[in-house]
Design an enzyme around this catalytic site. Structure first.
Site, PDB file in Angstrom:
ATOM      1  N   HIS A 306       0.845  -1.182   0.000  1.00  0.00           N
ATOM      2  CA  HIS A 306       0.000   0.000   0.000  1.00  0.00           C
ATOM      3  C   HIS A 306       0.884   1.236   0.000  1.00  0.00           C
ATOM      4  O   HIS A 306       1.975   1.228   0.569  1.00  0.00           O
ATOM      5  CB  HIS A 306      -0.920  -0.006   1.235  1.00  0.00           C
ATOM      6  CG  HIS A 306      -2.022   1.014   1.183  1.00  0.00           C
ATOM      7  ND1 HIS A 306      -1.843   2.320   1.546  1.00  0.00           N
ATOM      8  CD2 HIS A 306      -3.319   0.893   0.791  1.00  0.00           C
ATOM      9  CE1 HIS A 306      -2.986   2.975   1.396  1.00  0.00           C
ATOM     10  NE2 HIS A 306      -3.892   2.140   0.929  1.00  0.00           N
ATOM     11  N   ASP A 363      -8.038  -4.241  -0.548  1.00  0.00           N
ATOM     12  CA  ASP A 363      -8.578  -4.802  -1.784  1.00  0.00           C
ATOM     13  C   ASP A 363      -8.478  -6.326  -1.833  1.00  0.00           C
ATOM     14  O   ASP A 363      -9.146  -6.958  -2.651  1.00  0.00           O
ATOM     15  CB  ASP A 363      -7.835  -4.224  -2.993  1.00  0.00           C
ATOM     16  CG  ASP A 363      -7.960  -2.713  -3.065  1.00  0.00           C
ATOM     17  OD1 ASP A 363      -9.100  -2.227  -3.061  1.00  0.00           O
ATOM     18  OD2 ASP A 363      -6.920  -2.032  -3.112  1.00  0.00           O
TER      19      ASP A 363
END
Length: 429
Positions: A306, A363
């Site tokens: 991320h 996700d």
């Protein structure tokens, strides 16, 4: 005692204030840098630039912390209520009983679209991307509510927010139904927020869709975990557009367009495609990880790493538990969930991923949950937008109340040609 930073350029030295946030974050205030030195900063992607002060969401990527208005995100897991969190983000505190009831009633009362808006859906081809439709229809919605172009007080903001948050799910459901050639289902005033969305998506005439509580809770939680995430691409877009005093509808429509990008809102689709590739190809997770680590790197391990988090994304941990509950209580299995579990186990033990601090992000499990809820992949980002809308509204409001508000206007470092002259057409080679 206030602190300062010193910047030395040639023979010039300037002192710049250091600003400290409530969580200990520190920033060098450079708002007067250019007028004092003639210099600007260069920071592509704004990874080291604070664009504002905000009291909405705190993210600590090193420790894997996410808080909404000071409340850890984990505390919303047991009794997920998206409407309550929406109020919290927008108005800065949890609602009392009267405020919650009033806001819920406003959401219910404003779920319907003006009948004339339905004709706009007919102008889109059935293959039109739902995010394009959603952005266009939010802008169209503003034409039916010109009274909210200027919001003068909290009461008006509450009414405008209720209309947007309520109608966005109707717009999303109608876009889905139109793409499938299905009749539109009117909102049911007896249903709460999330169940009403699922009703408009999946009910048929004389055959209402009535999911179990675990489905309702899973979608509530998924919307909550997407509700805000500091100054991400779409939120920054909303604030930039809003800085020009664009109305709330136009600013949020711009946020939808930013979220549409595959590097922002579309990542969970790529995770699901990866899992399906592994499953259809009869590969083991170990074989896929080996390919991802190979020198040629023809494949990527999606859903890991991320931009902000260098530790576990706390939203991923919560969604993993939510996925386990969903599949267990529904009494079903999914080979994609099994593959995802094994990929996570491998990545958390493999030095290749551990050394690079590549942990599962939000996700990684959200697509598996949406798939089990019956949401098609081209609607994944639309659901993300429904969840993110309260955060956009909160940031638009915060910025509009900021006494130091200025129109966003970044500088640049020009690297093009210099000193050229205009050549008439007949003299050009």
């Amino acid at each position: 005692m206030s602190q300062t930073a010193r910047l030395t350029v040639g023979d010039t030295e300037v002192e710049l204030p250091v600003v400290q946030g409530s969580e200990g974050e520190r920033a060098v205030d450079i708002r007067h840098l250019r007028e004092r030195t003639g210099l600007v900063t260069l920071d592509p992607g704004f990874a080291n630039t604070g664009s504002c002060k905000s009291a909405i969401t705190f993210v600590d990527g090193e420790r894997g912390v996410l808080r909404y208005r000071g409340i850890p995100i984990e505390q919303f897991e047991q009794s997920p209520n998206f409407v309550e969190v929406a109020w919290l983000l927008i108005f800065g505190r949890l609602p009392n009983g009267e405020e919650y009831d009033r806001f819920s009633q406003e959401l219910t009362a404003n779920a319907n679209l003006d009948e004339r808006m339905k004709h706009h859906f007919e102008g889109f081809p059935r293959s039109a991307p739902p995010m394009a439709i959603l952005s266009a229809m939010i802008n169209t919605l503003s034409c039916f509510h010109p009274e909210f172009f200027e919001l003068e007080d909290s009461s008006q903001l509450e009414q405008a927010a209720a209309r947007l948050i309520s109608k966005v799910r109707t717009l999303a459901a109608y876009a889905y139904r139109n793409s499938r050639g299905l009749p539109y289902m009117y909102p049911n005033p007896r249903l709460p927020y999330v169940l009403n969305f699922l009703h408009m998506m999946f009910s048929l005439p004389y055959q209402p869709y009535e999911p179990p509580d675990v489905v309702r809770d899973a979608l509530n939680l998924l919307l909550i975990l997407h509700a805000d995430h500091e100054q991400n691409c779409s939120t920054s877009t909303v604030r930039m557009v809003g800085s020009a005093r664009a109305n709330l509808f136009a600013s949020c429509a711009a946020g939808v367009c930013a979220l549409w990008g595959p590097l922002h809102g579309g990542a969970n689709v790529e995770v699901l495609e990866m899992l399906e590739t592994i499953h259809r190809g009869h590969m083991t997770p170990e074989e896929y990880v080996a390919l991802a680590k190979g020198k040629e790197k023809k494949v990527r391990l999606m859903g890991f790493g991320h931009r902000v988090y260098k530790n576990f994304d706390p939203r991923a941990t919560i969604l993993r538990r939510a996925a386990e509950r969903l599949f267990t209580e529904l009494g079903v299995s999914d080979p994609l969930l099994d593959i995802a579990r094994r990929l996570e186990e491998i990545a958390l033990e493999d030095p290749y991923f551990v050394d690079r601090r590549l942990y599962p992000n939000v996700d990684f499990y959200s697509g598996i949950i949406l798939r089990r809820l019956g949401i098609p992949t081209n609607m994944f980002t639309v659901v993300f937008a429904i969840g993110r809308l309260p955060g956009w509204i909160a940031h638009w409001r915060e910025q509009s109340l900021d006494p130091d508000r200025r129109i966003a206007r970044p500088r640049q470092v020009y690297v093009g040609e210099t000193g050229l002259r205009y050549v008439p057409p007949e003299q050009r080679e």
